[in-house]
Motif scaffolding. Sequence first.
Motif, mmCIF file in Angstrom:
data_model
loop_
_atom_site.group_PDB
_atom_site.id
_atom_site.type_symbol
_atom_site.label_atom_id
_atom_site.label_comp_id
_atom_site.label_asym_id
_atom_site.label_seq_id
_atom_site.Cartn_x
_atom_site.Cartn_y
_atom_site.Cartn_z
ATOM 1 N N GLN A 315 0.825 -1.214 0.000
ATOM 2 C CA GLN A 315 0.000 0.000 0.000
ATOM 3 C C GLN A 315 0.858 1.262 0.000
ATOM 4 N N LYS A 316 2.148 1.066 -0.033
ATOM 5 C CA LYS A 316 3.122 2.166 -0.030
ATOM 6 C C LYS A 316 2.948 3.072 1.193
ATOM 7 N N LYS A 317 2.621 2.422 2.310
ATOM 8 C CA LYS A 317 2.461 3.163 3.558
ATOM 9 C C LYS A 317 3.668 3.007 4.478
ATOM 10 N N LEU A 318 4.643 2.257 4.010
ATOM 11 C CA LEU A 318 5.851 2.098 4.823
ATOM 12 C C LEU A 318 6.744 3.311 4.669
ATOM 13 N N PRO A 319 7.441 3.654 5.697
ATOM 14 C CA PRO A 319 8.402 4.755 5.559
ATOM 15 C C PRO A 319 9.534 4.316 4.645
ATOM 16 N N PRO A 320 10.185 5.268 3.986
ATOM 17 C CA PRO A 320 11.313 4.903 3.135
ATOM 18 C C PRO A 320 12.443 4.343 4.005
ATOM 19 N N GLU A 321 13.288 3.599 3.379
ATOM 20 C CA GLU A 321 14.401 3.018 4.124
ATOM 21 C C GLU A 321 15.519 4.051 4.276
ATOM 22 N N ILE A 322 15.089 5.288 4.614
ATOM 23 C CA ILE A 322 16.022 6.394 4.849
ATOM 24 C C ILE A 322 15.542 7.091 6.101
ATOM 25 N N ASP A 323 16.476 7.498 6.913
ATOM 26 C CA ASP A 323 16.108 8.208 8.145
ATOM 27 C C ASP A 323 15.402 9.518 7.762
ATOM 28 N N PRO A 324 14.120 9.743 8.216
ATOM 29 C CA PRO A 324 13.372 10.967 7.857
ATOM 30 C C PRO A 324 14.096 12.242 8.272
ATOM 31 N N LYS A 325 14.867 12.195 9.320
ATOM 32 C CA LYS A 325 15.607 13.376 9.764
ATOM 33 C C LYS A 325 16.631 13.792 8.703
ATOM 34 N N TYR A 326 17.165 12.750 8.047
ATOM 35 C CA TYR A 326 18.135 13.031 6.992
ATOM 36 C C TYR A 326 17.452 13.727 5.811
ATOM 37 N N LEU A 327 16.224 13.268 5.465
ATOM 38 C CA LEU A 327 15.463 13.890 4.369
ATOM 39 C C LEU A 327 15.119 15.344 4.705
ATOM 40 N N LYS A 329 16.744 17.318 6.546
ATOM 41 C CA LYS A 329 17.965 18.127 6.470
ATOM 42 C C LYS A 329 18.255 18.543 5.028
ATOM 43 N N ILE A 330 17.987 17.616 4.062
ATOM 44 C CA ILE A 330 18.203 17.932 2.635
ATOM 45 C C ILE A 330 17.290 19.087 2.205
ATOM 46 N N LEU A 331 15.999 19.005 2.616
ATOM 47 C CA LEU A 331 15.044 20.046 2.238
ATOM 48 C C LEU A 331 15.388 21.380 2.889
ATOM 49 N N LYS A 332 15.870 21.307 4.114
ATOM 50 C CA LYS A 332 16.212 22.534 4.829
ATOM 51 C C LYS A 332 17.393 23.237 4.175
ATOM 52 N N LEU A 333 18.383 22.462 3.735
ATOM 53 C CA LEU A 333 19.584 23.040 3.124
ATOM 54 C C LEU A 333 19.406 23.284 1.632
ATOM 55 N N ASP A 353 9.609 15.504 -0.182
ATOM 56 C CA ASP A 353 8.589 15.938 0.771
ATOM 57 C C ASP A 353 7.497 14.881 0.931
ATOM 58 N N SER A 354 7.166 14.211 -0.192
ATOM 59 C CA SER A 354 6.126 13.167 -0.128
ATOM 60 C C SER A 354 6.619 11.947 0.651
ATOM 61 N N LEU A 355 7.916 11.690 0.543
ATOM 62 C CA LEU A 355 8.480 10.568 1.308
ATOM 63 C C LEU A 355 8.377 10.829 2.804
ATOM 64 N N ILE A 356 8.591 12.070 3.179
ATOM 65 C CA ILE A 356 8.468 12.423 4.597
ATOM 66 C C ILE A 356 7.020 12.312 5.035
ATOM 67 N N ASP A 357 6.083 12.718 4.148
ATOM 68 C CA ASP A 357 4.661 12.622 4.469
ATOM 69 C C ASP A 357 4.232 11.174 4.684
ATOM 70 N N ARG A 358 4.851 10.282 3.884
ATOM 71 C CA ARG A 358 4.518 8.858 4.028
ATOM 72 C C ARG A 358 4.979 8.316 5.372
ATOM 73 N N ASN A 359 5.927 8.991 5.980
ATOM 74 C CA ASN A 359 6.469 8.525 7.268
ATOM 75 C C ASN A 359 5.520 8.911 8.396
ATOM 76 N N SER A 360 4.356 8.248 8.431
ATOM 77 C CA SER A 360 3.356 8.556 9.452
ATOM 78 C C SER A 360 3.647 7.857 10.771
ATOM 79 N N PHE A 361 4.756 7.109 10.824
ATOM 80 C CA PHE A 361 5.096 6.377 12.047
ATOM 81 C C PHE A 361 5.961 7.205 12.974
#
Length: 651
Positions: A315-327, A329-333, A353-361
């Motif tokens: 269902q593509k509801k899993l968070p990406p296999e990347i630490d959301p904090k790292y994502l 940081k990319i958007l911030k910089l 941004d959508s990957l972070i949104d998917r991280n509902s956990f």
Amino acid sequence: MENFRQYYSKQKIDFSIKPKKNFTIISGANGCGKTNLLGAINWCFYNDEGVENGKYKETKKLEVLNEKVLDDMKIGEKKNVSIKIFLGEGQTTDFVIERKKTFKKTDTGRLALVDEDFKILKKTSGGFEEEDNKQILIKQILPKEIRSFFFFDGEKLDSFFKIGSGTNIKKAIFDVSQIELINNTISHTQRVSREIEKGVDDVNPKIKEKSEEKSSFMEKKEDLEKQKKEHEASIENTEKDILQIDNFLRKFGRSDVSSLQKERDRLKEEAKSIQDREGEIKSKITEVVIDNYPSSILSGVIENTINEVEKLDKQKKLPPEIDPKYLEKILKLNKCICGRCVDKKSKEFKLIDSLIDRNSFGENASLLIEGRGILNRDSERKEDDIKKLDELNKEFLRLEERYKQVGNRNKEINLALEGLDEEEISQKETKRNMLHMALIKEESYLAVCKNDIKNLDEEIGDLAKELDDLWKKSNESNEVVSQIRLLNESSDVLNKILNEIVEEVRNTIQIKTEEYFFSMIWNKESFEKVRIDDNYNLSVINSYGNECLHSLSSGQRQVLALSFMAALKEVSGFDAPVVIDTPLGRISGEPRDNIAKNLPEYLKGTQVTLLVTDTEYTTSFKEKIKERTELEYQIKLNKKTGTSSIEKYER
């Protein structure tokens, strides 16, 4: 030495006393009396010749007096048999040990013992004086219990690991550890403690009841310990009797008989190897089952969790296999790790941004990602372990089938030998089968005995704790309670010390045996290690990681036994001479040269005497050991009279 066995009249041997040339060689053909020299040393020290396995069965029926001397004696004439051994450091004699028997020829031509004497002369400032406590002094020089590690027959070494290996090794380690005194002290403290408990008047009824119960259990244990020793002795003697029959059959003149016995020898070794391998398989199966136990108990939960995770993934509801904090940081910089600019209006920005949104956990995202990996790996490992268990079970079944085949073939050999038209063979085989049945029975009795002792130990331990608590709460005088507690604590401490000593000796002997074995064995690349386990079973592990003790050749087993004996001698703490009869009987060629090169290194500073056959003492062996040899003797046999004499070989 005077008139002992084959040695007519007086004979004298000087032994090497130089630290760097510590070897004395005494050579002679088979039957000339080498082993009787070993017997003479034992006889002088201990009043027996140290014979085992029936090697001198016929000789033991005769008195020690030389037969030619007996034949030359007149009626009523007396003659002596004597052995005198001089012990000391360097050129100094500190002790003279002498054993003598005087015989008289009777009217019927038989021998009658008329006198015997054993004395030890000890050097003092005023000269030599006779020692009163002779047996105590012999124990200080070399206790009888460990003499076989200093005076031993190389031809018997091969059988050391064939007959009750674990029992033999345990006995050897216990003997070398010299723990008899500690055992006696433990028994004494326990007896005194019981007597004090019994002697207390008007004691709390509960204490009295528990004390009597504990005393009863300890008496039962003492009785079982005696039975255990009797069963062990019976097993050892029965195994020796079977081995004696096997040796007879192996060397019998008929080729069909010796061939069947040799086949039985091979089958016996194969059966032992199968049992060893089955033991290894059982251990591996247990290890795999224990390792998988938690995941097996939670298998339903784990399976549901994996299914739920897979559903979320689809269902593509899993968070990406990347630490959301790292994502974040990319958007911030507004900058990717590759250095590329990530503009807010770009599709890359929107995707991140959508990957972070998917991280509902939330904060559990990284934990969920990690957990999914662990569960998947656990599932894969479980599948691998199931395959491993399947392979182990199949191998176990194959071994079981082969073990049955070996057993059936053994029965066929037994029947074939029993049914031979040679009466002597048939009788020997019938006796062997009876001994084998008796052995099985004794082994089952011993197993029951050990189990009963183990259960009693647990009962006694529980009662001891219970009694300790009751004594603390009792109204008895502090002195009585203190005495009982002190004795019980002393017993516990002594038991701990005993176990530590034995364990330390076991480990040291294991290390030394392995070291010596790999130095002397000629095909060391075929072996990985030598081990002595907690049950005192010795194992040789081959390069494939499998137990191979019972598939070693006779020569390899003899090297192993030489290594074990050298290790025992080193840790014993006794600085007594070493005498080895037929040290190389089953070893030839390069292995023999290896031993000649390395054995002196293990016995540095020890006076060593080798009693060798002319076939053992080859030019090559002589060359390898000559730097450590000071004295050489030859035993000359007079075939006409059957007497032997010892002649020094001038180098």
